[in-house]
Design a protein around this motif. Sequence first.
Motif: not given
Length: 93
Positions: A71-74, A79-84
């Motif tokens: 869950s942490i990895k997902v 989060k990284s997709k959101y930031e991108k």
Amino acid sequence: MLRSVQTKIVYQDIYTFFYKQLLNMEQMYIEEMKCGHIPFESAIEDYIRLCDSVKTADNSKKNAINNYNNSIKVQQKCKSKYEKAKTTENKKK
């Protein structure tokens, strides 16, 4: 002949004693069961069930930890997709 008879009597006494001891043990087990004591076989079965429960609990804990880590990895990927996506949208403006 007398010796033969004496020997038979001695062995008969031993067998009688042994048989009485078995009857005493049987009576003891019956009384223990009446008092709620658990026979040895039941105690072993309970121990085996307890061991299985511990194994099951340990496996459940391991699965929970794996699920948490996944869950942490997902969450990090999202989060990284959101930031991108946020960065890309800001560049378009």
